[in-house]
Design a protein around this motif. Structure first.
Motif, mmCIF file in Angstrom:
data_model
loop_
_atom_site.group_PDB
_atom_site.id
_atom_site.type_symbol
_atom_site.label_atom_id
_atom_site.label_comp_id
_atom_site.label_asym_id
_atom_site.label_seq_id
_atom_site.Cartn_x
_atom_site.Cartn_y
_atom_site.Cartn_z
ATOM 1 N N THR A 5 46.730 30.761 -9.454
ATOM 2 C CA THR A 5 45.512 31.172 -8.753
ATOM 3 C C THR A 5 44.354 30.342 -9.293
ATOM 4 O O THR A 5 44.207 30.211 -10.514
ATOM 5 C CB THR A 5 45.240 32.678 -8.959
ATOM 6 O OG1 THR A 5 46.302 33.421 -8.343
ATOM 7 C CG2 THR A 5 43.910 33.087 -8.331
ATOM 8 N N VAL A 56 46.085 31.438 -14.048
ATOM 9 C CA VAL A 56 44.889 31.858 -13.299
ATOM 10 C C VAL A 56 43.736 31.064 -13.892
ATOM 11 O O VAL A 56 43.271 31.348 -14.993
ATOM 12 C CB VAL A 56 44.652 33.371 -13.426
ATOM 13 C CG1 VAL A 56 43.444 33.795 -12.587
ATOM 14 C CG2 VAL A 56 45.899 34.142 -12.970
ATOM 15 N N HIS A 75 40.974 38.342 -14.898
ATOM 16 C CA HIS A 75 42.269 38.269 -15.594
ATOM 17 C C HIS A 75 42.774 39.642 -16.006
ATOM 18 O O HIS A 75 43.958 39.933 -15.899
ATOM 19 C CB HIS A 75 42.162 37.354 -16.809
ATOM 20 C CG HIS A 75 42.114 35.912 -16.435
ATOM 21 N ND1 HIS A 75 40.949 35.274 -16.092
ATOM 22 C CD2 HIS A 75 43.098 34.988 -16.303
ATOM 23 C CE1 HIS A 75 41.209 34.025 -15.779
ATOM 24 N NE2 HIS A 75 42.495 33.817 -15.897
ATOM 25 N N THR A 129 47.700 42.382 -6.251
ATOM 26 C CA THR A 129 47.258 42.101 -7.624
ATOM 27 C C THR A 129 45.959 41.293 -7.632
ATOM 28 O O THR A 129 45.006 41.623 -8.344
ATOM 29 C CB THR A 129 48.370 41.332 -8.375
ATOM 30 O OG1 THR A 129 49.502 42.198 -8.512
ATOM 31 C CG2 THR A 129 47.907 40.858 -9.742
ATOM 32 N N VAL A 130 45.916 40.249 -6.806
ATOM 33 C CA VAL A 130 44.732 39.382 -6.774
ATOM 34 C C VAL A 130 43.550 40.131 -6.150
ATOM 35 O O VAL A 130 42.403 39.998 -6.607
ATOM 36 C CB VAL A 130 45.042 38.077 -6.008
ATOM 37 C CG1 VAL A 130 43.764 37.279 -5.753
ATOM 38 C CG2 VAL A 130 46.045 37.230 -6.789
ATOM 39 N N TYR A 174 44.086 41.273 -12.985
ATOM 40 C CA TYR A 174 45.332 40.610 -12.574
ATOM 41 C C TYR A 174 46.498 41.142 -13.416
ATOM 42 O O TYR A 174 47.567 41.477 -12.900
ATOM 43 C CB TYR A 174 45.152 39.101 -12.745
ATOM 44 C CG TYR A 174 46.283 38.248 -12.199
ATOM 45 C CD1 TYR A 174 46.170 37.633 -10.955
ATOM 46 C CD2 TYR A 174 47.445 38.020 -12.935
ATOM 47 C CE1 TYR A 174 47.188 36.819 -10.451
ATOM 48 C CE2 TYR A 174 48.468 37.218 -12.451
ATOM 49 C CZ TYR A 174 48.341 36.611 -11.212
ATOM 50 O OH TYR A 174 49.351 35.819 -10.719
ATOM 51 N N THR A 202 40.332 30.236 -9.272
ATOM 52 C CA THR A 202 39.140 31.011 -8.901
ATOM 53 C C THR A 202 37.990 30.044 -8.640
ATOM 54 O O THR A 202 37.795 29.083 -9.382
ATOM 55 C CB THR A 202 38.760 32.001 -10.017
ATOM 56 O OG1 THR A 202 38.513 31.263 -11.225
ATOM 57 C CG2 THR A 202 39.868 33.011 -10.254
ATOM 58 N N SER A 232 39.085 33.083 -4.378
ATOM 59 C CA SER A 232 40.189 32.450 -5.107
ATOM 60 C C SER A 232 41.290 32.032 -4.136
ATOM 61 O O SER A 232 41.400 32.562 -3.032
ATOM 62 C CB SER A 232 40.758 33.416 -6.152
ATOM 63 O OG SER A 232 41.304 34.567 -5.517
ATOM 64 N N THR A 277 45.510 31.269 -4.044
ATOM 65 C CA THR A 277 46.762 31.543 -4.753
ATOM 66 C C THR A 277 47.933 30.872 -4.039
ATOM 67 O O THR A 277 47.967 30.820 -2.803
ATOM 68 C CB THR A 277 47.010 33.066 -4.830
ATOM 69 O OG1 THR A 277 45.923 33.677 -5.526
ATOM 70 C CG2 THR A 277 48.316 33.387 -5.540
ATOM 71 N N ALA A 305 42.191 42.320 -8.791
ATOM 72 C CA ALA A 305 41.465 41.510 -9.778
ATOM 73 C C ALA A 305 40.085 41.131 -9.254
ATOM 74 O O ALA A 305 39.084 41.185 -9.989
ATOM 75 C CB ALA A 305 42.271 40.254 -10.113
ATOM 76 N N HIS A 314 52.065 33.066 -15.200
ATOM 77 C CA HIS A 314 50.962 33.251 -14.250
ATOM 78 C C HIS A 314 49.758 32.448 -14.733
ATOM 79 O O HIS A 314 49.195 32.740 -15.790
ATOM 80 C CB HIS A 314 50.588 34.735 -14.122
ATOM 81 C CG HIS A 314 51.658 35.520 -13.445
ATOM 82 N ND1 HIS A 314 51.691 35.731 -12.088
ATOM 83 C CD2 HIS A 314 52.779 36.106 -13.948
ATOM 84 C CE1 HIS A 314 52.771 36.432 -11.781
ATOM 85 N NE2 HIS A 314 53.455 36.678 -12.890
#
Lengths: 301, 301
Positions: free
Chosen positions: B212, B181, B250, B266-267, B253, B214, B220, B222, B270, B179
């Motif tokens: 992702t 980010v 993070h 999830t995003v 996330y 930001t 953000s 994704t 976050a 992942h």
């Protein structure tokens, strides 16, 4: 043995960091060189004098935090007496983060006064003031400064004020000052105008023997009670950091007073001290010795 | 008992100060509120997880100075394990001075990495990595990060990278990350372009399950390996300080990953963590609890 110079005012802990260029808002800047060092106007003026073997003691207060301990040990390491530097339990010391721009030596100061309380009247020991030759004030401990200036005046001790910002209580202090060495900002605030020559005259009307207004890279302007008036240029040097230049100028000025030099020589010496100070990062790092100033001045036109 | 999340990266000591407005070059600014607090991307992500009762341990190194001691005690106070946080004798810790602008919450970070050495390969204990569920890297300890990511990959442990700046060694790490980010800056540096959509595709070509990017107040973007693509807005809040927003994003996330939530949830979670974080001065001060995030999200459209 009495101290030749008593300084009363603010002392701070400085964290200095060099940046390639002062960053725009909302950005990150990695620091090149980083330095931790004590600072503060009156305290750094005393360090200047201590490097020239003048006996000095500092009246002020720090918090009982790490920064306060380092402020004290930094002054002691320079030979400045701290017998009159008090500690405020449970309170924090003044500190500053100073970003110094590489190449230009321009600096941004982010500072906080901390929670340590100013000295009160009852905490001023008159003994070292009565027995010294010069009392140096930076105007940042107003109540105590006023009390100390009165003690000095009664004892016939010469008083010097480093005026950075003209505050509400500053006007009360001015009639008690013999040598007023102030920033351009102070001068213009004190006179409500924007004409430096007029400011010199107006400040002189408060009664000092001499007024000097420092104007950074443009040098300084002096006017005395006897009507002597002159401009002193800022000596050209490869500037790394201008932090503390004013403080060191004051130290050099007081050195001249102690030697009994005429005003023009005193201001020229002060300007040389301030110029040499800019050679390294930190308000105190490159403060010159007497020999360095003398060599430097002998090389000037 | 194994830790659910192992974080490896940089930890720092932050001195934060509020300014009325970010000052122009060569000026002084008095700080309003002042705060001393631990920081650093991976470390603050772990604090976020610890506030949600996730077991975490931090792999990194501090100097043996006051700042290092405070970095450690700050993590311990949050419940982050420091059994793998080493101390480098005679060396200094990373620290930052952060000027936070009142009203806007915009911040300027003046930072130095300190002289404490990065972790070497031989200093990485594989045991906590093999037994954890997520390894979180911030890319600031490159050699150790690469070693840790390999250990995680072999053990089938999910890896997350917080990419702030694309550095020379970063490319080696990308194929080992599940992942990704990353900041907009990282994305554009990694792809040598200035087209965010193209950057997402190019980063995905390195093999992660999801990327992702930001983009601050713009939220953000994704893109997942399965072709799922979405934008998450930044939740509107009264912003006091944006310091550490990315770090907390993070943490949130990773919390979603641990719950097995779908990517979009999830995003969103976050983003809520990051928004709530901005309510107070300091990277960690206002990091929310799980209940706070849930309440906040239930109030959103």
């Amino acid at each position: 043995m009495p101290f030749a110079v008593v300084g009363l005012g603010q002392c701070a802990y400085d964290i200095l960091g060099r940046v390639d260029a002062y960053p725009a808002v909302d950005a990150k800047a990695e620091l090149g060189e980083v330095l931790f060092q004590g600072g503060g106007p009156a305290a750094t003026a005393l360090v200047t004098l201590a490097r020239m073997d003048i006996g000095t003691t500092f009246l002020g207060r720090v918090g009982d935090d790490d920064f306060g301990a380092r402020i004290r040990s930094g002054l002691l390491a320079e030979g400045v007496d701290c017998g009159n530097l008090l500690t405020d339990p449970g309170r924090t010391s003044q500190f500053a983060f100073i970003a110094v721009e590489h190449g230009s030596g321009r600096r941004n100061i982010f500072w906080t006064r901390g929670s340590a309380r100013p000295l009160s009247l009852s905490e001023i020991d008159p003994a070292p003031i009565r027995s010294c030759r010069v009392l140096h004030l930076d105007g940042l401990q107003q109540e105590a400064s006023l009390a100390a200036a009165r003690i000095a005046r009664e004892a016939g001790v010469t008083t010097v004020l480093d005026g950075g910002t003209f505050r509400s209580g500053t006007a009360d202090l001015l009639p008690l000052i013999d040598h007023l060495v102030v920033s351009e900002k102070f001068a213009l605030q004190a006179c409500g105008g924007n004409e430096p020559r007029r400011a010199l005259e107006k400040l002189l009307s408060h009664g000092p023997r001499a007024v000097t207004v420092t104007v950074g890279a443009r040098g300084s302007h002096t006017l005395s009670r006897e009507g002597e008036e002159f401009h002193q240029r800022a000596f050209p040097v490869d500037t790394v950091d201008t932090t503390g230049c004013g403080d060191v100028f004051h130290g050099g000025y007081i050195y001249g007073l102690l030697q009994g030099w005429e005003l023009r020589r005193t201001v020229r010496f002060a300007a040389a001290c301030a110029a040499l100070k800019t050679r390294a990062l930190g308000g105190r790092t490159a403060i010159p010795t007497l020999a360095e100033v003398e060599n430097f001045l002998s090389e000037q036109a």
